[in-house]
Design an enzyme around this catalytic site. Structure first.
Site: not given
Lengths: 284, 402
Positions: B103, B105-107, B227, B277, B315, B317
């Site tokens: 990203d 860095g702004g957020f 946003g 994400d 599952c 996993c």
């Protein structure tokens, strides 16, 4: 050889209740377990305290052994007698002689209060003497377990005295302070060598390096060249240092993976050294 | 699925749509990036500081994670872009060989730092370490992201809270476009890293349309919808996503930032989103919550003390193979291994969900998949209204009990 076995340290609530302790053993069904004991003694314990510790331990032992003999569930579990007595030679000898002939599978030499980093700074010379004395009174064919966080050199000395089983305190304690084991042991010469090239300010002991030290900020080599552990094959000192600085869980994970691997190799080498010794003695 | 690469592409991003849902706007594609080919729709777990908490990169590969996120603000501070450049980028630094996205860095600046002030030049803030005034400009953000070396990098955008109204929203939208141009101009590795612009405009359809249109006039290989991950109502949320995907070109990937709840993922795939994400699955794992088809299990609850089934019977996993709910109950939030065990399970859940979505689109059975998914999540068929409306907008009508 290192082992995972059930020691009393995990059962603080059951310390004075041998019946609860044995109930727990029957629930957990360990492969080996030590009998309940009063082992919270150290070099500063008074005579009175040591007397009480030995007396309680002997009494707990009787109870545990009786329960063990009558337990179907614990038929396949091995019972180990706990030997205590702090740093007092007489008290230890007394209890050891009583226990030596008991129908158990082995002995846990306890009561030195050497868990965690206390073990690293313990009075090793004294412990060695007491262990030597204790083992002299124990049957040859039974297991001897010595818990505690021993330095590698102390550990090798204790192996030579005849101890069979240790625990994984050292790799754990070292990882917890953000360090990695880097000492080397040569089975042929039976000597240790250390890694002083980095000279990090925070390297606490000769046998480790502290990944928190700023020295490692941009070091692109693994913790230990030639080490085949997951951490050394895949990651650099710089990355692990970053994980330490940012307090990320993976840092601790990688240090544990390295330290346990390194420690296991050390035991391989000690066994090799012993075999070599035997061969040399046989030849001469 | 075996992927056959013919000639090596010189483009840093190739997007190939494999199948489209004949009912909704969903599609499944292959997104070929310099380090890896990613199957979309994809969920990207967030490894903020260059690590997924407690998980080895090898474990992430075993879970079939194909692309993960790193945060520029954190990595730009520690270890910093100089070391990143020296090491050869974040891939080498953390030994992750698949795809990465960073990203801008702004957020983080705006959400983590109390004194962040936004000007035309950039984001003004006080260093959290020594209080000195610092500035994050579009140029600096790209410079750091160039050093980190991710396959996809985000423009620095002027983020406003979705609840903001008035001229500030338009100002932010316009500035975002100006900052996009500055980011593109400052970008030193256009053959290896893809800048994604971020569509802004709050909840105003006009502004969003304008933002998207302005971005499509630039030479970019994909788009992000920004946003929309907090504050707004679900009704406003889905409408803004739907609007955005209607305008953004079909032949390029669309990335919806900050979305990760299973329900949101499924609906937004139907609305035409390709990439997501969110910190949610990994964060909730650390609080002792496991993700399951029926929702979440809070393993701290006493109800699980003697529940000897795995988290999820279906599952595959490593956590569900070896551990019971009862065991996990005893260690959650107390042992660090609980964090790892639950993180592995939750990531596995997310990956399986996305795989299910992709496979059903390939078979053109996505509406059936959605219905089955909702049946498990809402056995009483009490679907939230926004879900009904959103799916109906793309021709999917749910079985409702009357």
């Amino acid at each position: 050889m290192i082992f995972r076995y059930l020691s009393l340290y995990q059962f603080i609530d059951f310390v004075y209740f041998p019946n609860s302790y044995m109930d727990a053993m029957e629930s957990l069904r360990p492969d080996l377990y030590q009998t309940l004991c009063d082992s919270e003694t150290d070099a500063e314990s008074t005579a009175k305290r040591l007397q009480r510790s030995v007396k309680s331990t002997a009494s707990f032992f009787e109870y545990c052994l009786e329960r063990h003999k009558n337990s179907k569930v614990l038929e396949k579990s091995s019972i180990l007698a706990s030997l205590v007595g702090g740093f007092c030679s007489e008290r230890r000898r007394q209890l050891t002689k009583e226990m030596a002939s008991q129908p158990v599978d082995g002995f846990v030499i306890d009561g030195f209060n050497v868990s965690g980093s206390k073990g690293e700074s313990a009075k090793v010379e004294l412990v060695k003497e007491l262990v030597k004395q204790t083992i002299a009174d124990l049957p040859e064919a039974k297991l001897r377990v010595l818990p505690g966080c021993w330095s590698p050199e102390a550990l090798w000395d204790l192996v030579q005295e005849g101890v069979d089983v240790f625990d994984s305190s050292l790799p754990t304690v070292v990882a917890e302070r953000g360090s990695a084991l880097t000492f080397k042991f040569c089975p042929k010469t039976k000597s240790f060598s250390y890694n002083f090239e980095h000279g990090g300010e925070n390297d606490l002991k000769s046998y480790e390096i502290s990944l928190k030290d700023k020295t490692y900020f941009d070091r692109l080599e693994p913790i230990l060249e030639g080490c085949e552990c997951v951490a050394c094959k895949n990651h650099t000192k710089a990355y692990i240092h970053h994980l330490m600085v940012t307090k990320e869980l993976l840092g601790h994970v990688l240090l544990m993976l390295h330290n346990l691997h390194h420690y296991q190799l050390f035991f391989d080498k000690m066994r090799e050294a012993i075999r070599e010794n035997k061969e040399e003695t046989a030849e001469s | 699925m075996k992927l056959i690469m013919t000639a090596k592409s010189t483009k840093p991003l190739v997007f190939q749509v494999l199948a489209e849902c004949s009912t909704s706007k969903a599609r499944t594609s292959l997104l070929t990036l310099p380090h890896h080919t990613v199957e979309t729709p994809v969920f990207m777990p967030v490894g903020t500081q260059g690590t997924m908490k407690g998980i080895l990169p090898q474990q992430l590969e075993n879970l079939n994670c194909q692309i993960i996120l790193g945060n520029t603000y954190h990595l730009g501070t520690r270890p910093g872009p100089e070391l990143m450049a020296k090491v050869g980028g974040l891939h080498k630094f953390m030994n992750w060989n698949r795809a990465l996205l960073t990203d801008s860095g702004g957020f983080q600046m705006v959400s983590l730092l109390k004194l962040a002030e936004i000007t035309e030049e950039g984001v003004n803030f006080s260093s959290p370490f020594d209080g000195t005034p610092c500035m994050l400009t579009p140029e600096r953000s790209i410079e750091i992201q160039n050093a980190i070396g991710a396959d996809i990098i985000m423009q620095l955008d002027d983020v406003v809270k979705t609840t903001t109204t008035g001229p500030r929203v338009e100002e932010a939208m316009q500035r975002t476009t100006r900052w996009l141009d500055r980011c593109i101009a400052a970008h030193k590795r256009p053959d290896e890293q893809n800048i994604f612009p971020i569509v802004q405009g709050g909840l105003d359809p006009e502004l969003r349309q304008q933002s998207a249109r302005l971005h499509t006039e630039r030479e970019v290989n994909g788009y992000a919808v920004g946003g929309l991950s907090g504050g707004e109502s679900k009704d406003e949320f889905w409408r803004a996503v739907h609007l955005s995907t209607n305008i953004l070109p079909k032949d390029k990937p669309r990335y919806l930032m900050g979305v990760g709840f299973a329900l949101d993922l499924v609906v937004c795939c139907a609305l035409g989103i390709d990439m997501f994400d969110c910190v949610f699955p990994t964060r909730t794992a650390r609080f002792g919550c496991a993700l399951v088809p029926s929702g979440q299990l809070n393993l701290k609850q006493k109800a699980y003390a003697s529940d000897f089934s795995p988290i999820d019977d279906e599952c595959d996993c490593s956590t569900c193979a070896r551990y019971t709910r009862a065991f996990l109950h005893t260690i959650v939030t107390m042992e660090s291994s609980a964090c790892q065990l639950l993180t592995i399970h939750n990531l596995s859940y997310q990956m399986r969900l996305m795989r299910g979505i992709r496979e059903s689109i390939k078979e053109d059975k996505f509406p059936t998949f959605i219905q089955e998914f909702l049946n498990k999540l809402y056995p009483g068929k009490d679907y939230p209204k926004w879900v009904i409306d959103a799916l109906s907008a793309v021709n999917i009508n749910l079985n409702e009990s009357q």
